[in-house]
Design a protein around this motif. Structure first.
Motif, PDB file in Angstrom:
ATOM      1  N   GLN A 147      -7.657 -19.738 -27.161  1.00  0.00           N
ATOM      2  CA  GLN A 147      -8.078 -21.073 -27.568  1.00  0.00           C
ATOM      3  C   GLN A 147      -7.991 -21.233 -29.078  1.00  0.00           C
ATOM      4  N   ASN A 202     -11.174 -25.306 -33.672  1.00  0.00           N
ATOM      5  CA  ASN A 202     -11.208 -26.736 -33.968  1.00  0.00           C
ATOM      6  C   ASN A 202     -10.675 -27.014 -35.369  1.00  0.00           C
ATOM      7  N   LYS A 203     -10.018 -28.115 -35.495  1.00  0.00           N
ATOM      8  CA  LYS A 203      -9.459 -28.495 -36.787  1.00  0.00           C
ATOM      9  C   LYS A 203     -10.581 -28.722 -37.783  1.00  0.00           C
TER      10      LYS A 203
END
Length: 208
Positions: free
Chosen positions: A91, A94-95
């Motif tokens: 995964q 997150n940005k």
């Protein structure tokens, strides 16, 4: 002679082939008790081979995760930490949100934003006005250093209004040279650079 291209792929090359072979041997042990004992020994060995990991937070947890990766996510042992799954490791993070200061204003730095927020919180008065002038002077210095050119004060005033969302305004003065901060700083600077003037001022004070 066996070439590396004929061997199994190293899942974590930093640990080397010997440790990977130990993990593969651990998987083949017939009882869980034997696998538990060997897995713990391998983790200790991994820590000895990579002492720099000891400086990281929760390094033991990371070593057990690495052990499971070396085992291709297939190792039946009682680990002190839950093993990660392929999906979790694959995964993407997150940005990250970029700081508020970007584009045309990035050279002012985060500290300017913090000072602006502080000035906005202050009640109207001399303290707030002085802080706003300090902010503007620092913005001007940062602008000149970054752009290597002299900037007009009206540009700094406009940037200050935009960064503070129109809550801080210095347009009431013509230039920063007329601000109290600028005047006070240059007065002290001139006195330091003029010993004779300082001496005369000292004598005047003594006569009083």
């Amino acid at each position: 002679m066996e070439y590396n291209t004929q061997r199994t792929r190293l899942h974590l090359p930093e640990y080397g082939r010997n440790i990977q072979q130990l993990v593969e041997r651990c998987k083949e042990l017939p009882t869980k008790e034997e696998r538990n004992e060997m897995a713990a020994a391998i983790v200790d060995f991994m820590g000895q081979r990579n002492p720099h990991l000891r400086d990281e937070e929760n390094y033991k947890h990371k070593l057990w995760d690495h052990l499971f990766i070396l085992a291709e996510y297939d190792l039946d042992v009682d680990a002190p930490y839950p093993f990660p799954t392929r999906e979790e490791l694959a995964q993407k993070p997150n940005k990250m949100e970029y700081p508020k200061l970007q584009g045309d204003y990035k050279f002012y730095g985060k500290s300017i934003l913090q000072l602006i927020d502080k000035a906005i919180e202050l009640e109207d008065g001399e303290e707030k006005e002085a802080l706003i002038e300090v902010i503007a002077n620092n913005m001007k210095k940062s602008y000149n250093v970054y752009n290597k050119e002299h900037v007009q004060d009206e540009v700094i005033f406009r940037h200050l209004k935009e960064l503070s969302e129109n809550r801080l305004d210095l347009t009431s003065i013509d230039s920063l040279e007329k601000s109290r901060i600028y005047y006070s700083a240059n007065k002290n600077k001139n006195q330091k650079n003029n010993p004779k003037k300082r001496f005369n001022n000292h004598n005047k004070n003594r006569k009083r």
